[in-house]
Write an enzyme that holds these catalytic residues in place. Structure first.
Site, PDB file in Angstrom:
ATOM      1  N   TYR A   1     -29.039  40.832  12.051  1.00  0.00           N
ATOM      2  CA  TYR A   1     -27.658  41.059  12.725  1.00  0.00           C
ATOM      3  C   TYR A   1     -27.050  40.006  13.140  1.00  0.00           C
ATOM      4  O   TYR A   1     -25.789  39.544  12.976  1.00  0.00           O
ATOM      5  CB  TYR A   1     -27.863  42.316  13.629  1.00  0.00           C
ATOM      6  CG  TYR A   1     -26.669  42.661  14.118  1.00  0.00           C
ATOM      7  CD1 TYR A   1     -25.972  43.751  13.522  1.00  0.00           C
ATOM      8  CD2 TYR A   1     -25.974  41.899  15.350  1.00  0.00           C
ATOM      9  CE1 TYR A   1     -24.644  44.293  14.250  1.00  0.00           C
ATOM     10  CE2 TYR A   1     -24.642  42.566  15.635  1.00  0.00           C
ATOM     11  CZ  TYR A   1     -24.214  43.444  15.064  1.00  0.00           C
ATOM     12  OH  TYR A   1     -22.955  43.882  15.806  1.00  0.00           O
TER      13      TYR A   1
ATOM     14  N   HIS B   1     -23.518  37.653  11.839  1.00  0.00           N
ATOM     15  CA  HIS B   1     -22.117  37.308  12.961  1.00  0.00           C
ATOM     16  C   HIS B   1     -22.074  35.909  13.157  1.00  0.00           C
ATOM     17  O   HIS B   1     -21.093  35.732  14.140  1.00  0.00           O
ATOM     18  CB  HIS B   1     -22.485  38.201  14.051  1.00  0.00           C
ATOM     19  CG  HIS B   1     -22.118  39.730  13.987  1.00  0.00           C
ATOM     20  ND1 HIS B   1     -23.209  40.547  13.174  1.00  0.00           N
ATOM     21  CD2 HIS B   1     -21.215  40.742  13.950  1.00  0.00           C
ATOM     22  CE1 HIS B   1     -22.439  41.602  13.228  1.00  0.00           C
ATOM     23  NE2 HIS B   1     -21.292  41.848  13.753  1.00  0.00           N
TER      24      HIS B   1
ATOM     25  N   TYR C   1     -12.855  39.481  21.448  1.00  0.00           N
ATOM     26  CA  TYR C   1     -14.049  40.463  20.972  1.00  0.00           C
ATOM     27  C   TYR C   1     -15.274  39.983  21.056  1.00  0.00           C
ATOM     28  O   TYR C   1     -15.584  38.949  20.916  1.00  0.00           O
ATOM     29  CB  TYR C   1     -13.786  40.791  19.522  1.00  0.00           C
ATOM     30  CG  TYR C   1     -14.389  41.918  18.888  1.00  0.00           C
ATOM     31  CD1 TYR C   1     -15.375  42.618  19.537  1.00  0.00           C
ATOM     32  CD2 TYR C   1     -13.824  42.467  17.675  1.00  0.00           C
ATOM     33  CE1 TYR C   1     -16.007  43.744  18.703  1.00  0.00           C
ATOM     34  CE2 TYR C   1     -14.356  43.742  16.881  1.00  0.00           C
ATOM     35  CZ  TYR C   1     -15.552  44.181  17.531  1.00  0.00           C
ATOM     36  OH  TYR C   1     -16.035  45.361  16.960  1.00  0.00           O
TER      37      TYR C   1
ATOM     38  N   TRP D   1     -17.404  45.050   4.977  1.00  0.00           N
ATOM     39  CA  TRP D   1     -18.278  44.507   6.055  1.00  0.00           C
ATOM     40  C   TRP D   1     -19.109  45.663   6.336  1.00  0.00           C
ATOM     41  O   TRP D   1     -20.182  45.323   6.533  1.00  0.00           O
ATOM     42  CB  TRP D   1     -17.346  44.180   7.217  1.00  0.00           C
ATOM     43  CG  TRP D   1     -18.288  43.671   8.297  1.00  0.00           C
ATOM     44  CD1 TRP D   1     -18.457  44.414   9.495  1.00  0.00           C
ATOM     45  CD2 TRP D   1     -18.798  42.267   8.388  1.00  0.00           C
ATOM     46  NE1 TRP D   1     -19.182  43.533  10.345  1.00  0.00           N
ATOM     47  CE2 TRP D   1     -19.542  42.405   9.940  1.00  0.00           C
ATOM     48  CE3 TRP D   1     -18.880  41.088   7.610  1.00  0.00           C
ATOM     49  CZ2 TRP D   1     -20.112  41.252  10.116  1.00  0.00           C
ATOM     50  CZ3 TRP D   1     -19.866  40.045   8.181  1.00  0.00           C
ATOM     51  CH2 TRP D   1     -20.301  40.067   9.326  1.00  0.00           C
ATOM     52  N   TRP D   2     -18.314  46.823   6.392  1.00  0.00           N
ATOM     53  CA  TRP D   2     -19.379  47.927   6.688  1.00  0.00           C
ATOM     54  C   TRP D   2     -20.543  48.206   5.847  1.00  0.00           C
ATOM     55  O   TRP D   2     -21.581  48.394   6.057  1.00  0.00           O
ATOM     56  CB  TRP D   2     -18.600  49.445   7.010  1.00  0.00           C
ATOM     57  CG  TRP D   2     -17.619  49.248   8.106  1.00  0.00           C
ATOM     58  CD1 TRP D   2     -17.739  48.629   9.294  1.00  0.00           C
ATOM     59  CD2 TRP D   2     -16.709  50.238   8.192  1.00  0.00           C
ATOM     60  NE1 TRP D   2     -16.760  48.902  10.211  1.00  0.00           N
ATOM     61  CE2 TRP D   2     -16.375  50.049   9.605  1.00  0.00           C
ATOM     62  CE3 TRP D   2     -16.213  51.471   7.582  1.00  0.00           C
ATOM     63  CZ2 TRP D   2     -15.175  50.776  10.260  1.00  0.00           C
ATOM     64  CZ3 TRP D   2     -15.329  52.046   7.963  1.00  0.00           C
ATOM     65  CH2 TRP D   2     -14.518  51.904   9.240  1.00  0.00           C
TER      66      TRP D   2
END
Length: 104
Positions: free
Chosen positions: A18, A22, A41, A76-77
């Site tokens: 993960y 990112h 963000y 992306w999802w």
């Protein structure tokens, strides 16, 4: 600006993956987020609970919600669904949090 916070989960064996995905996010995803009024963000990982805590400041709910309908967000999802619980549309399972305190 509207402040938002939400939680998601990451699979127990996927913390490193993960984080790798990112670092950094896709440039086109970053552009879409900025173009839709997202600022400051941040996503934090609680490894002990497999919990992701995210905060973002947005210019409007409508523009923020429109991100989900972009091609890059959909891709992306799909890219992330193997490392975190996802809904049938591939969006991450998430819960919005209510702000109860803020100090400026």
């Amino acid at each position: 600006m509207i402040r938002k916070a939400f939680v998601m989960q990451v699979n127990p064996d996927s913390h490193d993956e993960y984080e790798r995905r990112h670092t950094p996010i896709w440039p086109e995803l970053e552009s879409v987020l900025k173009d839709h009024g997202a600022h400051h963000y941040a996503i934090y990982l609680d490894k002990a609970r497999n919990l992701l805590f995210a905060t973002v400041e947005i210019e409007s709910e409508e523009r923020w919600n429109a991100v989900a309908h972009t091609d890059v967000c959909q891709r992306w999802w799909k890219h992330m669904r193997d490392v975190m619980p996802s809904n049938p549309d591939n969006s991450p399972v998430s819960a919005e949090l209510k702000e109860v305190f803020y100090l400026d």
